[in-house]
Design an enzyme around this catalytic site. Sequence first.
Site, PDB file in Angstrom:
ATOM      1  N   ASP A 105     -18.380  40.587  46.098  1.00  0.00           N
ATOM      2  CA  ASP A 105     -18.455  39.135  46.310  1.00  0.00           C
ATOM      3  C   ASP A 105     -17.144  38.507  46.764  1.00  0.00           C
ATOM      4  O   ASP A 105     -17.120  37.715  47.711  1.00  0.00           O
ATOM      5  CB  ASP A 105     -18.860  38.462  44.988  1.00  0.00           C
ATOM      6  N   ASP A 152     -21.558  47.347  40.853  1.00  0.00           N
ATOM      7  CA  ASP A 152     -22.277  46.447  39.937  1.00  0.00           C
ATOM      8  C   ASP A 152     -23.706  46.087  40.390  1.00  0.00           C
ATOM      9  O   ASP A 152     -24.525  45.670  39.588  1.00  0.00           O
ATOM     10  CB  ASP A 152     -21.502  45.141  39.756  1.00  0.00           C
TER      11      ASP A 152
END
Length: 319
Positions: free
Chosen positions: A103, A128
């Site tokens: 991200d 993740d």
Amino acid sequence: MEKIAIITSGGDCPGMNAAIRSIVRTCLYYGITPYGVESGYKGLIEGRMEELKSANVANSIHKGGTFLRSARSEEFHTEEGQKKALKNIEKNGIEGLIVIGGDGSLTGANVLFTKYGVPVVGLPGSIDNDIYGTDLSIGVDSALNTIVKSIDMLNDTASSHDRTFLIEVMGRRCGYLAVTAAITVGAEAVLIPEVKYDLEAIIEKIRKRYTAGKSRSIVLVAEGVGSAYDFGKAFALIGGFDTRITVLGHLQRGGSPTYFDRVLASRLGMEAVKQMKSGQYGVMMGLHNSAVVPVPLNVVLSNKKALDPYLLEIADVLS
Ligand code: F6P
């Protein structure tokens, strides 16, 4: 487009080298010169980039980590840092930037695209699996295989001693690794940041399992929900179980990428170059129902990837 630079940024993951290799080889196939930026945005700010030849990515598809190296850059969050990065992009004649990361890295790519007009394409790389717009990110499958292999080993010793093991896996905001691992190792319970938990109910469930003859208990803890050591103390105190803790930590981020991650990284890398060639920038290449599709970065970054409740149901019903 004649020159494309590649960056790996943020936390590394198995499959990053396979993605770099794919981008380099696809660029060369189309007559584009690929450049590798060292150490993510930090290296971009410092102007550390070099042309990559086919030989630079030979014998790399099976290696974990990223040979370009990675970093989390504080300076890139500042306008001054961003302008330094831009200057180096222009100085080296880079016409497009492919960013592989999570991200934070994709947010950096979006800043370069929206604020400075740099043509960017992102690839999701993070164990993740918390990136919106892709069913799976590069590295997730490898990390899960490492987790499952490790827990299978813990399971052996746990069963010999009738022990309760609390095993902490990565995932700051997302319980994907914990829940999918719970399904694949047959865990009794899983604690994740997305779901409220009832510790007493879990302890009671484990107690009943022992009474019914079960020889061990496994509880998966996603790091974002708290420390396995703290939960372990509660399990020992309230449940009276013989409790042991294992934090898998950065083991999960290393190692050779699985077959799945090698293919995923190769597909995403190739499509990222094709996307650059098409002139449609500001996107991340994502995996959607087995197909590789471009997803606008602003869509990726303004949405939170939700954990599939069906996975939770499977983990719960089969536990
Ligand atoms: O985002 C990937 C991740 O591996 C998280 O699961 C973990 O919390 C974090 O990175 C660890 O970061 P670092 O390697 O900087 O300690």
